[in-house]
Design an enzyme around this catalytic site. Structure first.
Site, PDB file in Angstrom:
ATOM      1  N   ASP A  13       0.807  -1.228   0.000  1.00 49.08           N
ATOM      2  CA  ASP A  13       0.000   0.000   0.000  1.00 49.08           C
ATOM      3  C   ASP A  13       0.837   1.273   0.000  1.00 49.08           C
ATOM      4  O   ASP A  13       0.417   2.312   0.526  1.00 49.08           O
ATOM      5  CB  ASP A  13      -0.967   0.021   1.209  1.00 49.08           C
ATOM      6  CG  ASP A  13      -1.855  -1.201   1.228  1.00 49.08           C
ATOM      7  OD1 ASP A  13      -2.231  -1.669   0.142  1.00 49.08           O
ATOM      8  OD2 ASP A  13      -2.175  -1.690   2.330  1.00 49.08           O
ATOM      9  N   GLU A  14       1.989   1.217  -0.598  1.00 52.49           N
ATOM     10  CA  GLU A  14       2.892   2.372  -0.600  1.00 52.49           C
ATOM     11  C   GLU A  14       2.482   3.440  -1.607  1.00 52.49           C
ATOM     12  O   GLU A  14       3.002   4.565  -1.580  1.00 52.49           O
ATOM     13  CB  GLU A  14       4.333   1.917  -0.921  1.00 52.49           C
ATOM     14  CG  GLU A  14       4.960   0.944   0.088  1.00 52.49           C
ATOM     15  CD  GLU A  14       4.692  -0.518  -0.261  1.00 52.49           C
ATOM     16  OE1 GLU A  14       3.830  -0.772  -1.133  1.00 52.49           O
ATOM     17  OE2 GLU A  14       5.336  -1.391   0.340  1.00 52.49           O
ATOM     18  N   LYS A  16       1.857   2.201  -5.094  1.00 53.03           N
ATOM     19  CA  LYS A  16       2.367   1.630  -6.362  1.00 53.03           C
ATOM     20  C   LYS A  16       1.422   1.945  -7.519  1.00 53.03           C
ATOM     21  O   LYS A  16       1.864   2.287  -8.622  1.00 53.03           O
ATOM     22  CB  LYS A  16       2.511   0.098  -6.218  1.00 53.03           C
ATOM     23  CG  LYS A  16       3.479  -0.313  -5.121  1.00 53.03           C
ATOM     24  CD  LYS A  16       3.505  -1.811  -4.926  1.00 53.03           C
ATOM     25  CE  LYS A  16       2.256  -2.416  -4.331  1.00 53.03           C
ATOM     26  NZ  LYS A  16       1.966  -2.038  -2.936  1.00 53.03           N
ATOM     27  N   LYS A  18      -0.604   4.429  -8.042  1.00 53.57           N
ATOM     28  CA  LYS A  18      -0.470   5.814  -8.516  1.00 53.57           C
ATOM     29  C   LYS A  18       0.770   5.956  -9.403  1.00 53.57           C
ATOM     30  O   LYS A  18       0.711   6.539 -10.476  1.00 53.57           O
ATOM     31  CB  LYS A  18      -0.373   6.782  -7.316  1.00 53.57           C
ATOM     32  CG  LYS A  18      -0.001   8.184  -7.775  1.00 53.57           C
ATOM     33  CD  LYS A  18       0.180   9.217  -6.686  1.00 53.57           C
ATOM     34  CE  LYS A  18       0.925  10.411  -7.304  1.00 53.57           C
ATOM     35  NZ  LYS A  18       0.963  11.603  -6.497  1.00 53.57           N
ATOM     36  N   GLY A  40      -4.634  -4.253  -3.874  1.00 51.09           N
ATOM     37  CA  GLY A  40      -5.619  -3.196  -4.118  1.00 51.09           C
ATOM     38  C   GLY A  40      -4.833  -1.948  -4.465  1.00 51.09           C
ATOM     39  O   GLY A  40      -4.222  -1.342  -3.595  1.00 51.09           O
ATOM     40  N   HIS A  41      -4.784  -1.624  -5.745  1.00 56.05           N
ATOM     41  CA  HIS A  41      -3.975  -0.490  -6.202  1.00 56.05           C
ATOM     42  C   HIS A  41      -4.914   0.644  -6.615  1.00 56.05           C
ATOM     43  O   HIS A  41      -5.694   0.503  -7.557  1.00 56.05           O
ATOM     44  CB  HIS A  41      -3.068  -0.919  -7.369  1.00 56.05           C
ATOM     45  CG  HIS A  41      -2.063  -1.958  -6.957  1.00 56.05           C
ATOM     46  ND1 HIS A  41      -1.166  -2.529  -7.822  1.00 56.05           N
ATOM     47  CD2 HIS A  41      -1.807  -2.524  -5.746  1.00 56.05           C
ATOM     48  CE1 HIS A  41      -0.410  -3.396  -7.160  1.00 56.05           C
ATOM     49  NE2 HIS A  41      -0.786  -3.419  -5.902  1.00 56.05           N
ATOM     50  N   GLN A 224       1.822  -6.117  -3.247  1.00 59.93           N
ATOM     51  CA  GLN A 224       2.282  -6.239  -1.859  1.00 59.93           C
ATOM     52  C   GLN A 224       3.588  -5.445  -1.683  1.00 59.93           C
ATOM     53  O   GLN A 224       3.746  -4.427  -2.331  1.00 59.93           O
ATOM     54  CB  GLN A 224       2.451  -7.719  -1.452  1.00 59.93           C
ATOM     55  CG  GLN A 224       1.139  -8.464  -1.286  1.00 59.93           C
ATOM     56  CD  GLN A 224       0.525  -8.933  -2.596  1.00 59.93           C
ATOM     57  OE1 GLN A 224       1.169  -9.588  -3.381  1.00 59.93           O
ATOM     58  NE2 GLN A 224      -0.739  -8.625  -2.811  1.00 59.93           N
ATOM     59  N   ARG A 303     -10.045  -2.982   6.236  1.00 60.28           N
ATOM     60  CA  ARG A 303      -9.502  -3.039   7.600  1.00 60.28           C
ATOM     61  C   ARG A 303      -8.660  -1.793   7.887  1.00 60.28           C
ATOM     62  O   ARG A 303      -7.942  -1.325   6.997  1.00 60.28           O
ATOM     63  CB  ARG A 303      -8.579  -4.263   7.757  1.00 60.28           C
ATOM     64  CG  ARG A 303      -9.301  -5.581   7.777  1.00 60.28           C
ATOM     65  CD  ARG A 303      -8.318  -6.739   7.917  1.00 60.28           C
ATOM     66  NE  ARG A 303      -7.511  -6.936   6.721  1.00 60.28           N
ATOM     67  CZ  ARG A 303      -6.529  -7.822   6.623  1.00 60.28           C
ATOM     68  NH1 ARG A 303      -6.205  -8.575   7.650  1.00 60.28           N
ATOM     69  NH2 ARG A 303      -5.859  -7.964   5.498  1.00 60.28           N
TER      70      ARG A 303
HETATM   71  P1  GDP Z   1      -0.809   0.410  -3.529  1.00 59.27           P
HETATM   72  O1  GDP Z   1      -1.406  -0.879  -3.084  1.00 59.27           O
HETATM   73  O2  GDP Z   1       0.667   0.471  -3.293  1.00 59.27           O
HETATM   74  O3  GDP Z   1      -1.159   0.775  -4.943  1.00 59.27           O
HETATM   75  O4  GDP Z   1      -1.446   1.527  -2.596  1.00 59.27           O
HETATM   76  P2  GDP Z   1      -2.990   1.664  -2.155  1.00 59.27           P
HETATM   77  O5  GDP Z   1      -3.760   2.146  -3.307  1.00 59.27           O
HETATM   78  O6  GDP Z   1      -3.467   0.427  -1.475  1.00 59.27           O
HETATM   79  O7  GDP Z   1      -2.877   2.741  -1.007  1.00 59.27           O
HETATM   80  C1  GDP Z   1      -2.310   3.989  -1.223  1.00 59.27           C
HETATM   81  C2  GDP Z   1      -3.392   5.049  -0.927  1.00 59.27           C
HETATM   82  O8  GDP Z   1      -2.781   6.302  -0.788  1.00 59.27           O
HETATM   83  C3  GDP Z   1      -4.389   5.194  -2.051  1.00 59.27           C
HETATM   84  O9  GDP Z   1      -5.637   5.533  -1.510  1.00 59.27           O
HETATM   85  C4  GDP Z   1      -3.829   6.353  -2.863  1.00 59.27           C
HETATM   86  O10 GDP Z   1      -4.839   7.060  -3.582  1.00 59.27           O
HETATM   87  C5  GDP Z   1      -3.259   7.212  -1.780  1.00 59.27           C
HETATM   88  N1  GDP Z   1      -2.073   8.006  -2.140  1.00 59.27           N
HETATM   89  C6  GDP Z   1      -1.026   7.682  -2.948  1.00 59.27           C
HETATM   90  N2  GDP Z   1      -0.091   8.657  -2.905  1.00 59.27           N
HETATM   91  C7  GDP Z   1      -0.554   9.594  -2.061  1.00 59.27           C
HETATM   92  C8  GDP Z   1      -0.016  10.825  -1.554  1.00 59.27           C
HETATM   93  O11 GDP Z   1       1.095  11.240  -1.871  1.00 59.27           O
HETATM   94  N3  GDP Z   1      -0.782  11.510  -0.659  1.00 59.27           N
HETATM   95  C9  GDP Z   1      -2.004  11.089  -0.248  1.00 59.27           C
HETATM   96  N4  GDP Z   1      -2.671  11.813   0.620  1.00 59.27           N
HETATM   97  N5  GDP Z   1      -2.528   9.928  -0.686  1.00 59.27           N
HETATM   98  C10 GDP Z   1      -1.802   9.195  -1.557  1.00 59.27           C
HETATM   99  P1  IMO Z   2      -1.028  -4.166  -2.254  1.00 60.63           P
HETATM  100  O1  IMO Z   2      -0.578  -4.736  -3.577  1.00 60.63           O
HETATM  101  C1  IMO Z   2      -0.993  -4.650   2.100  1.00 60.63           C
HETATM  102  C2  IMO Z   2      -1.117  -8.746   3.617  1.00 60.63           C
HETATM  103  C3  IMO Z   2      -2.342  -9.207   4.366  1.00 60.63           C
HETATM  104  C4  IMO Z   2      -1.713 -10.216   5.315  1.00 60.63           C
HETATM  105  C5  IMO Z   2      -0.628 -10.856   4.469  1.00 60.63           C
HETATM  106  C6  IMO Z   2      -1.043 -12.172   3.827  1.00 60.63           C
HETATM  107  O2  IMO Z   2      -2.303  -3.426  -2.323  1.00 60.63           O
HETATM  108  O3  IMO Z   2       0.083  -3.416  -1.603  1.00 60.63           O
HETATM  109  P2  IMO Z   2      -2.656 -12.788   1.797  1.00 60.63           P
HETATM  110  O4  IMO Z   2      -4.119 -12.568   1.600  1.00 60.63           O
HETATM  111  O5  IMO Z   2      -1.814 -12.189   0.738  1.00 60.63           O
HETATM  112  O6  IMO Z   2      -2.297 -14.219   2.043  1.00 60.63           O
HETATM  113  O7  IMO Z   2      -2.314 -12.020   3.185  1.00 60.63           O
HETATM  114  O8  IMO Z   2      -0.332  -9.923   3.445  1.00 60.63           O
HETATM  115  N1  IMO Z   2      -1.381  -8.198   2.266  1.00 60.63           N
HETATM  116  C7  IMO Z   2      -1.285  -6.905   1.951  1.00 60.63           C
HETATM  117  N2  IMO Z   2      -1.032  -5.826   2.729  1.00 60.63           N
HETATM  118  N3  IMO Z   2      -1.133  -4.494   0.771  1.00 60.63           N
HETATM  119  C8  IMO Z   2      -1.349  -5.568  -0.027  1.00 60.63           C
HETATM  120  O9  IMO Z   2      -1.374  -5.480  -1.382  1.00 60.63           O
HETATM  121  C9  IMO Z   2      -1.488  -6.834   0.564  1.00 60.63           C
HETATM  122  N4  IMO Z   2      -1.726  -8.075   0.091  1.00 60.63           N
HETATM  123  C10 IMO Z   2      -1.641  -8.902   1.132  1.00 60.63           C
HETATM  124  O10 IMO Z   2      -2.958  -8.143   5.052  1.00 60.63           O
HETATM  125  O11 IMO Z   2      -1.068  -9.540   6.377  1.00 60.63           O
HETATM  126 MG    MG Z   3      -2.925  -1.569  -1.805  1.00 56.41          MG
END
Ligand code: GDP
Ligand code: IMO
Ligand code: MG
Length: 434
Positions: A13-14, A16, A18, A40-41, A224, A303
């Site tokens: 969830d860093e 990626k 975006k 979930g990107h 991940q 969550r």
């Molecule tokens: P991913 O799984 O690495 O693609 O990241 P996620 O989408 O799960 O979570 C990142 C969240 O942070 C998303 O809701 C993005 O829209 C949001 N996001 C990304 N970059 C920034 C930022 O620089 N600032 C803020 N406020 N939100 C951001």
């Molecule tokens: P993105 O690509 C954050 C975590 C789960 C759990 C562990 C194992 O959006 O960054 P799994 O269902 O893969 O067997 O769960 O990994 N996890 C993530 N945490 N971002 C994700 O994906 C994740 N995908 C799995 O919460 O701790």
């Molecule tokens: Mg994510």
């Protein structure tokens, strides 16, 4: 020619999604190499929000080919839900998508098996996404999985799928888990999905290798993060695939010699979803503030994400394993209101100061972060796209992360939208992506 890997440097969830979306324009193929719909990107385009799970984030760019590589576990029902929602937004996803004939097929009974490890008495739950990801990879490694090419082979599929589902049910029943699962119905629905997927399924390794011979550029989208990698992460609190850079080759059939660069994505703080040690977790009001300001709730499960401070040992470890020399630091704006910001610069484990990542979660659980505290900037950085416009304390914060990790922060993200991004002039990031 450039073939670039974008991956998570922390626990996922860093941001990626975006970054991949921003860079996709410069590439011809956007390729996922591991994971499944546990990812979930999130991508924001103006007021429109897209959350991509299995489909690579480049799908939002018309004309780009989005590839689901052999390293993924694919739930066809979940895939089509995603395709439908893209169709509703006017994106003809099926036209752009290619799926590896060697990718594993995920069945509803994999979710049944997951209940054993996550819910049966006496087991230590990992806190998974409950999508059946781990059990599907177990079947792959156990050499009994069903792959896309098998799914297309109608009679072979019918013969094998029932045995696989019966095996899952037997194992679940042994733990008192007896959910009703109708193997015939699953076989029918998957056979139907197979026909719809047939035009998209191909030898994606051959496709990508030919594309490179034709001078095309590939962007690999990690899911991940490195600390969730099956080998290098905080085992057993990890996912079941190779989310670090090595996975891009095994998960696509593109040789290591063709990878030209790796870019790590890191938040300016840290989050984690699910169980497992998290040395810099902030269990106080500051953690709640980050969660609320950063909307830190899982994009797949909803969550609340565990929140804490930037962790230098994690980033140094991640940079070493993945070989990135430049990183994108995201969500700087989330820290805007803080008076001061602690950064973990090393761990103390049993009285010994270290920058190294311990191999066991028992040791990591003992790690006491050693913090250096930086002043906050107490003003808005939201949407700033020019480094020079950042408040001095915000620049110093980013430079501090660079100094401690030894990794350039070539790009800084100041909001969820495409434009809310700083690319630092003259940086390695600018050279790689330019
Ligand atoms: P991913 O799984 O690495 O693609 O990241 P996620 O989408 O799960 O979570 C990142 C969240 O942070 C998303 O809701 C993005 O829209 C949001 N996001 C990304 N970059 C920034 C930022 O620089 N600032 C803020 N406020 N939100 C951001
Ligand atoms: P993105 O690509 C954050 C975590 C789960 C759990 C562990 C194992 O959006 O960054 P799994 O269902 O893969 O067997 O769960 O990994 N996890 C993530 N945490 N971002 C994700 O994906 C994740 N995908 C799995 O919460 O701790
Ligand atoms: Mg994510």
């Amino acid at each position: 020619m450039s073939n670039l890997i974008i991956l998570g440097a922390q626990w996922g969830d860093e941001g990626k999604g975006k970054l991949v979306d921003i860079l996709a324009d410069r590439f011809d193929y956007i390729v996922r190499y591991q994971g499944g719909n546990n990812a979930g990107h999130t991508i924001w385009i103006g007021e429109r929000k897209f959350v991509l799970r299995l489909v690579p984030s480049g799908i939002l760019h018309p004309g780009k080919t989005a590839v689901i590589g052999n390293g993924l576990v694919v739930d066809p029902i979940g895939l089509f839900e995603e395709v439908e929602s893209l169709n509703a937004a006017g994106i003809d996803a099926e036209k752009q998508l290619r799926i590896s004939n060697r990718a594993q097929v995920l069945f509803p009974s994999h979710r049944l098996v997951e209940k054993i490890s996550e819910m049966a008495p006496g087991r230590t739950p990992i806190g998974t996404t409950l999508k059946g990801i781990g059990p599907c990879y177990e079947d792959k490694i156990g050499r009994r999985g069903i792959r896309m090419a098998d799914l297309l082979d109608r009679s072979y599929f019918r013969e094998t799928v029932k045995a696989l589902i019966a095996d899952h049910q037997t194992r679940a029943r042994a733990f008192g888990i007896d959910d009703a699962i109708d193997a015939d119905d699953i076989a029918d629905r998957y056979a139907e999905a197979a026909e719809r997927m047939r035009p998209m399924i191909c030898d994606t390794s051959a496709l990508l290798n030919q594309a490179m011979r034709d001078g095309k550029n590939l962007l690999f989208e990690g899911a991940q993060g490195t600390m969730l990698d099956i080998d290098h992460g905080t085992y057993p609190f990890v996912t079941s695939s190779s989310s670090s850079a090595g996975g891009a080759c095994t998960g696509t059939g593109v040789p290591p010699t063709k990878i030209t660069a790796v870019i790590g994505i890191s938040k300016t703080y840290t989050t984690r979803v699910g169980g497992g040690p998290f040395p810099t977790e902030a269990l106080d009001a500051a953690g709640d503030e980050i969660r609320n300001r950063g909307h830190e709730f899982g994009s797949v499960t909803g969550r609340p994400r565990r929140c804490g401070w930037f962790d230098t040992p994690v980033l140094r470890y991640s940079a070493a394993i993945n070989g990135f020399e430049t990183m994108v630091v995201t969500k700087l704006d989330v820290l805007d209101d803080l008076d001061e910001i602690p950064v973990c610069v090393a761990y103390s484990i049993d009285g010994k100061v270290t920058l190294d990542m311990p191999a066991t979660v028992r040791e990591l659980a003992k790690a006491e972060p050693i913090y250096e505290t930086l002043p906050g900037w107490k003003s808005s950085t939201v949407g700033i796209s020019d480094w020079d416009q950042l408040p001095a304390a915000a620049k110093r914060y980013v430079e501090f992360l660079e100094a401690k990790t030894g990794v350039e922060a070539g790009c800084v993200s100041t909001g969820p939208e495409r434009t809310q991004t700083i690319v630092r002039a003259g940086s390695k990031f600018a050279k790689i992506t330019g």
